[in-house]
Design a protein around this motif. Structure first.
Motif, PDB file in Angstrom:
ATOM      1  N   ASP B 347      42.417  39.072  47.873  1.00 10.35           N
ATOM      2  CA  ASP B 347      43.406  40.144  48.034  1.00 10.35           C
ATOM      3  C   ASP B 347      44.727  39.618  48.592  1.00 10.35           C
ATOM      4  OD1 ASP B 347      41.871  42.134  47.042  1.00 10.35           O
ATOM      5  OD2 ASP B 347      41.026  42.727  48.978  1.00 10.35           O
ATOM      6  N   GLN B 351      48.217  39.437  46.487  1.00  8.07           N
ATOM      7  CA  GLN B 351      49.308  40.308  46.912  1.00  8.07           C
ATOM      8  C   GLN B 351      50.602  39.508  47.043  1.00  8.07           C
ATOM      9  OE1 GLN B 351      48.840  43.735  47.617  1.00  8.07           O
ATOM     10  NE2 GLN B 351      51.067  43.867  47.765  1.00  8.07           N
ATOM     11  N   LYS B 352      50.498  38.315  47.638  1.00  8.71           N
ATOM     12  CA  LYS B 352      51.692  37.486  47.806  1.00  8.71           C
ATOM     13  C   LYS B 352      52.235  37.033  46.461  1.00  8.71           C
ATOM     14  CE  LYS B 352      50.816  35.620  52.384  1.00  8.71           C
ATOM     15  NZ  LYS B 352      50.075  34.527  53.028  1.00  8.71           N
ATOM     16  N   GLU B 355      54.071  39.913  44.856  1.00 10.29           N
ATOM     17  CA  GLU B 355      55.372  40.200  45.466  1.00 10.29           C
ATOM     18  C   GLU B 355      56.395  39.142  45.087  1.00 10.29           C
ATOM     19  OE1 GLU B 355      54.351  40.565  49.549  1.00 10.29           O
ATOM     20  OE2 GLU B 355      53.353  42.498  49.212  1.00 10.29           O
ATOM     21  N   SER B 361      50.552  42.884  38.768  1.00  7.18           N
ATOM     22  CA  SER B 361      49.512  41.904  39.050  1.00  7.18           C
ATOM     23  C   SER B 361      48.326  42.064  38.119  1.00  7.18           C
ATOM     24  CB  SER B 361      49.049  42.051  40.498  1.00  7.18           C
ATOM     25  OG  SER B 361      48.029  41.125  40.761  1.00  7.18           O
ATOM     26  N   TRP B 363      45.443  41.397  39.368  1.00 11.71           N
ATOM     27  CA  TRP B 363      44.402  41.680  40.359  1.00 11.71           C
ATOM     28  C   TRP B 363      44.484  43.162  40.674  1.00 11.71           C
ATOM     29  CZ3 TRP B 363      40.559  38.749  42.421  1.00 11.71           C
ATOM     30  CH2 TRP B 363      40.001  39.113  43.640  1.00 11.71           C
ATOM     31  N   SER B 365      43.493  45.423  42.799  1.00 16.56           N
ATOM     32  CA  SER B 365      43.737  46.129  44.059  1.00 16.56           C
ATOM     33  C   SER B 365      45.119  45.844  44.636  1.00 16.56           C
ATOM     34  CB  SER B 365      42.656  45.756  45.072  1.00 16.56           C
ATOM     35  OG  SER B 365      42.702  44.374  45.312  1.00 16.56           O
ATOM     36  N   VAL B 366      45.922  45.042  43.948  1.00 13.36           N
ATOM     37  CA  VAL B 366      47.273  44.800  44.453  1.00 13.36           C
ATOM     38  C   VAL B 366      48.106  46.073  44.303  1.00 13.36           C
ATOM     39  CG1 VAL B 366      49.432  43.628  43.941  1.00 13.36           C
ATOM     40  CG2 VAL B 366      47.324  42.324  44.068  1.00 13.36           C
ATOM     41  N   THR B 367      48.819  46.415  45.345  1.00 11.45           N
ATOM     42  CA  THR B 367      49.648  47.603  45.266  1.00 11.45           C
ATOM     43  C   THR B 367      51.108  47.187  45.249  1.00 11.45           C
ATOM     44  OG1 THR B 367      49.582  47.704  47.648  1.00 11.45           O
ATOM     45  CG2 THR B 367      48.054  49.122  46.464  1.00 11.45           C
ATOM     46  N   SER B 368      51.917  48.001  44.568  1.00 14.72           N
ATOM     47  CA  SER B 368      53.337  47.700  44.515  1.00 14.72           C
ATOM     48  C   SER B 368      54.092  48.970  44.856  1.00 14.72           C
ATOM     49  CB  SER B 368      53.711  47.220  43.114  1.00 14.72           C
ATOM     50  OG  SER B 368      55.107  47.214  42.978  1.00 14.72           O
TER      51      SER B 368
END
Lengths: 526, 532
Positions: B347, B351-352, B355, B361, B363, B365-368
């Motif tokens: 995760d 996420q990094k 961003e 993404s 992946w 579960s990555v949120t934006s």
């Protein structure tokens, strides 16, 4: 420079320090050459090593042999020419006879090694997810879990121990994996993977042993392939197929091919492939004739315009002559890449400057990029812009070299300006500028940048058996076929086509230079 | 795709240099003159600012027994560099990130020479060529596969095997000008209706401007059922099924042609022109990718992003998937795999990466918090992965030319796309298209070919009798032989006993030295072997 020129004609008298200095220099060069060649050999670059060694030997010979004194001054140039021109050309020729490209990038040994590393899970074999442990003696142990939730402890060479019978287990985490086993501490998969040999270690006995296959899975793996060096075949244990190399591709007798092969010589295959390809069924007549028209018109137009401007400004009495001439050189000083892209924008059918002007003045908007003939005209205009300053420069110099008395004599004979131009100026010019015209023709014959950057050879020719455009010249057409539309990156085929193009261009150039020699004779006789 | 010829030619030369390395298997030449960005000395790993490091481990530049090298691009290198310190501290393994812009060209040369990185960042459409060459090691994600966008995993698979870890998906979306259009159209007919009304009212120049002839127009083509390559059962692309002349593609071409003739679709397919027209409010609709977001925002045009209009099918763009693959010839294959699956596929790391790259993404579960990116992400659900089979290289040019001919009004869609498809099939089949061959264990013995079982050997090819049969006669020494029928110089289409595709080999015995005549019937696929 001047100093050196004065010294040059004298054969060195050989004062002691001069000879010593020369020998020391030679020694230094030899030391470098030997080091370079040795390391090339050591790294396996035999051809490169041989070339360097030969160049070194040649250098020594040239410097030490008295007869070859004049060549000494060309030595550096010759060495660089061999290294950076002749040697790569030889390599290109070499590559043209191989299958080098996607699918055949590796050496034979590399491809065999990769296949030998492959393992497979035989029927009935067990697969587990693993967790690694290490003790103070750098010995490893694995905690194995299969899909049914059964866990085992595995040490190299010892039978698997079911979890219930294992002793010394540390605290279990939520997945049922112990934090330690006896004096073995738990490791992360990345830490285990740091050990390069870990994939070869068999945990368990020959009967139940597993090997690590990936960062998560360990299984009772068997080697998938065996290499029979005598027969030069790869045997697949999983399906029993036997693969023999055919032109660098491992092929079974049933026609299966392994996913990758190796670099191998394929004789003239690349050449026959090109000659049998759809490239030769394309609108070749159109492309070649346009290629000649394009090259000829480019030279003719740029030369004519350049000459006219030079002729006008040859008159010293013209005011502001130098400034205007400098301005006229501007197109020559801007990189052609930028110029071409700017012109491309200016010829844009809807938003281009040219069509906007034409529209406001004459209410017409020619479809430059759609109409084949307009596209050709546009390309010639761009090339005129790019090329005339060169001929302006050349001819203004050449014009001044024509003796004034010729004109005076002509005036006395009563010749008018036009007669003087066609009877004196032009023939005299062609003597000196002729070879440059040929060079310009050859350059434009292969002017890939202009054709490709301007409209990529478009507009497309409908119903062509292979991709072609109305402004495609030979080289852009072949590029589309061999490089842009290739199934994969095929360096071998690319090299073969490069050689074919080279032969075509060399033939044209040769022919034209013969032609210019004729010009010279005319010039001398005149 | 627009590379200068000279880049290619010089590449050939570089390749030639590498090829000259026909010595021992591992030839990590140091003085190979053309391959600069190869693995440098491990010492010079570009880690953090030295100041920050000095506090933790004074004086000593951290050195490690093992290093992982990653080749990356401009955008992602800083993000990956951000992982270096944490990773090194946690695992005691060095991490070297190098920005290699031309890594796609470098990798196939450097990897066989032993100078490649352990991990390379790749767009998925180049995977096929590398995997075909044995340069990529497969990846086993285990349970983590469920955390990825399935389409991204599909795109990053080759021949049914996952060959890397994807981190971002990029695809186009449908933009509309919110000042000019209230409710986004859901079908292409509506697009023409709404846009056409604006054009007729003099509020817009065109209803739509295409930003290209292939990739950029593809969402419109798919809406009519057009496709490039058909898919196999496992979802991979089938190069034998070229869809450039499919009914849907032709219907889309007809639609475009009608639009151009009516003056509603611009006859220009220039990328810049289309974007400028949308930015200046001359055109209310645009199909564009996340890479155009910056310029659209800068232009100040009021826009919104929505799904592509549909027609007979759902309008779907191509998706490009960015990810990391492992060099199969690296010394640290298992370590590199472990790094990707255990460290990067988490995760925090994902996420990094998301961003830093400003792309949706892979992946899940990555949120934006960027609504535009979220909108792109939603469309990704219907996107089709851009084919990663090498045959895709043969498609672009002919496909684009056909669309150009349609837009220019020079040809009907059926004619233009039909011819383009013929060109593409020809390129894919290669030089040996139409060849009927009987490769087998007899080929070398007959003297017709150099080796056995070679379907492309011209010496053993049968000649067309003009009546649907092909035949040829060869002299053979006594012996037992096997053979099979193979088409087009390849094994892709082959027939065995009883004319069965991929069937068993024909076996025949020549009792005494004599002649053998093969006759193949293209209707029944049967091979007749007469021994005399």
């Amino acid at each position: 420079m001047g100093v050196r020129l004065k010294k040059q004609p004298k054969i060195p008298s050989g004062t002691l320090w001069k000879v010593t200095l020369r020998l020391l220099l030679l020694l230094a060069i030899d030391g470098f050459v030997i080091w370079f060649a040795m390391s090339a050999f050591a790294e396996g670059y035999f051809q490169l090593g041989v070339v360097i060694a030969l160049l070194g030997a040649g250098t020594n010979y040239v410097i030490l042999a008295k007869d070859l004194y004049p060549i000494r001054w060309m030595l550096v140039g010759l060495v660089f020419m061999t290294m950076f021109a002749i040697w790569p050309i030889l390599l290109t020729v070499f590559v043209a006879f191989t299958n080098y490209g996607d699918g055949h990038l590796l050496t034979k040994q590399q491809s065999i090694d990769l296949f030998l590393q492959e393992r497979y899970l035989p029927e009935g074999g067990n697969a587990y997810t693993w967790t690694g442990y290490i003790n103070e003696n750098d010995e490893y142990a694995l905690w194995l879990q299969n899909e049914d939730g059964e866990s085992y402890l595995a040490y190299p060479g010892k039978p698997l121990i079911p979890a219930a019978e294992a002793s010394g287990l540390g605290e279990l985490d939520e997945d049922g994996i112990p934090a330690s086993v006896g004096d073995y501490k738990r490791l992360n998969a990345i830490q285990v993977a740091t050990n390069k040999e870990i994939v070869d270690v068999q945990f368990g006995t020959d009967l139940d042993g597993v090997r690590i296959r990936s960062a998560r899975e360990a299984a009772q793996l068997e080697p998938k392939f065996e290499y029979d060096a005598e027969q030069d075949t790869l045997i697949n244990h999983e399906n029993g197929q036997i693969y023999t190399p055919v032109d660098g591709t491992w092929t079974s007798n049933k026609g299966d091919r392994l996913s990758f092969g190796f670099r191998a010589g394929v004789g003239f295959d690349n050449f026959t492939r090109f000659f049998k390809s759809s490239a030769l069924r394309g609108p070749l007549f159109h492309i070649i004739s346009w290629n000649f028209i394009f090259a000829f018109m480019s030279v003719f137009m740029t030369f004519s315009l350049g000459l006219i401007i030079a002729y006008i400004y040859n008159d010293r009495s013209l005011p502001g002559r130098k400034i205007i001439q400098s301005f006229l050189l501007i197109p020559y000083t801007i990189p052609s890449l930028i110029t071409i892209i700017i012109w491309r924008g200016m010829f844009n059918n809807e938003y281009g400057v040219i069509n906007r002007i034409l529209e406001s003045l004459f209410h017409i908007a020619p479809a430059w990029t759609v109409e084949p003939n307009l596209a050709k005209i546009a390309i010639l205009i761009v090339n005129l812009w790019l090329g005339y300053p060169y001929f302006m420069l050349i001819t203004s110099g050449a014009l001044q070299a024509i003796p004034e008395d010729l004109y005076e004599a002509a005036s006395i004979d009563g010749a008018n300006g036009i007669q003087k131009f066609f009877r004196i100026t032009l023939p005299m010019l062609l003597v000196s500028v002729g070879p440059l015209l040929v060079a310009s023709f050859v350059y434009n014959f292969n002017n890939f940048n202009l054709i490709f950057l301007f409209i990529e050879g478009g507009p497309p020719i409908p119903n062509s058996p292979t991709r072609a455009g109305y402004t495609d010249i030979l080289i852009s057409y072949v590029y589309n076929f061999a490089f842009a539309a290739g199934r994969a990156k095929e360096y071998g085929l690319g090299a073969a086509i490069t050689i074919i193009i080279f032969i075509i261009v060399a033939a044209i150039t040769l022919f034209q230079f013969k032609y210019t020699r004729m010009w010279e004779e005319v010039g001398e006789n005149a | 795709m627009k590379k200068s010829l000279f880049v290619i030619l010089s590449l050939v030369l570089i390749a030639a240099f590498a090829l000259s390395a026909c010595g021992p298997a591992e030839a990590p030449a140091t003085e190979e003159p053309m391959q600069e960005p190869a693995v440098e000395e491990p010492m010079e790993e570009p880690t953090e600012e030295p100041a920050a490091e000095a506090t933790e481990e004074p004086a000593e530049e951290a050195t490690f027994d093992t290093y992982i090298t990653i080749w990356s691009d401009d955008m992602l290198t800083p993000v990956l560099l951000g992982f270096v310190e944490d990773f090194q501290n946690e695992y005691g393994i060095g991490l070297v990130v190098e920005n290699v812009p031309d890594r796609n060209d470098q990798f196939p040369i450097a990897a066989p020479a032993g100078e490649g990185p352990d991990i390379i960042m790749l767009a998925h459409d180049r995977l096929g060529g590398f995997a075909d060459s044995g340069l990529l090691a497969p990846i086993d994600l285990g349970d983590k596969a469920a955390n990825f966008n399935p389409a991204a995993l599909q795109a990053y698979s080759y021949n049914g095997q996952l060959v890397g870890v994807p981190y971002a998906v990029e695809n186009m979306a449908f933009f509309y000008n919110t000042d000019m259009v209230d409710t986004p159209p859901t079908t292409w007919d509506e697009v023409m209706e709404v846009g056409g009304a604006l054009v007729d009212a003099g509020e817009a120049t065109y209803a739509l401007a295409l930003a290209g002839t292939t990739y950029d127009a593809y969402p419109l083509m798919t809406a009519f059922g057009g496709y490039v390559f058909g898919t196999n059962e496992d979802g991979s692309y089938n190069p034998q099924d070229v869809g450039i002349d499919s009914e849907g593609m032709i219907a889309a071409g007809d639609f475009i042609k009608a639009g151009v003739e009516a003056g509603y679709i611009s006859s220009s397919t220039d990328w810049d022109t289309a974007h400028v027209q949308f930015e200046t409010g001359e055109v209310p609709f645009l199909m564009a990718g996340p890479w155009a977001l910056d310029r659209l925002r800068e232009s100040g045009v009021p826009y919104a992003i929505t799904n592509f209009p549909s027609e007979t099918a759902v309008g779907a763009p191509f998706s490009g998937v960015q990810g990391f693959a492992v060099n199969a010839l690296s010394d640290n294959v298992l370590l590199a795999q472990a790094f990707l699956t255990e460290f990067l596929a988490t995760d925090a790391s994902m996420q990094k990466l998301a961003e830093g790259s400003n792309r949706p993404s892979a992946w899940l579960s990555v949120t934006s918090d960027d609504p535009d990116l979220a909108a792109f992400g939603e469309i990704a659900a219907v996107a089709q992965p851009m084919p990663n089979i090498p045959e895709m290289g043969s498609v672009w040019g002919s496909w684009g030319d056909a669309t150009t001919l349609v837009v220019n009004g020079e040809q009907d869609a059926a004619e233009a796309y039909g011819n383009a498809a013929a060109q593409i099939r020809d390129l894919i089949a290669g030089a040996a298209a139409g060849m009927v061959n009987v490769p087998g264990s007899w080929q070398a013995a007959s003297g017709a070919c150099e080796g056995d079982w070679d379907p492309a050997c011209e010496g053993s090819a049968l000649t067309d009798n003009g009546d649907g049969t092909y035949s040829a006669t060869f002299e053979l020494p006594a012996g037992d032989y096997e053979a099979k029928v193979a088409m087009d110089g390849a094994w892709t289409e082959n027939y065995g006993v009883d004319g069965a595709a991929d069937g068993d080999n024909y076996a025949f015995t020549v009792e005494a030295d004599g002649t053998v005549t093969f006759t193949y019937d293209s209707e029944t696929h049967l091979l007749d072997i007469v021994i005399e």
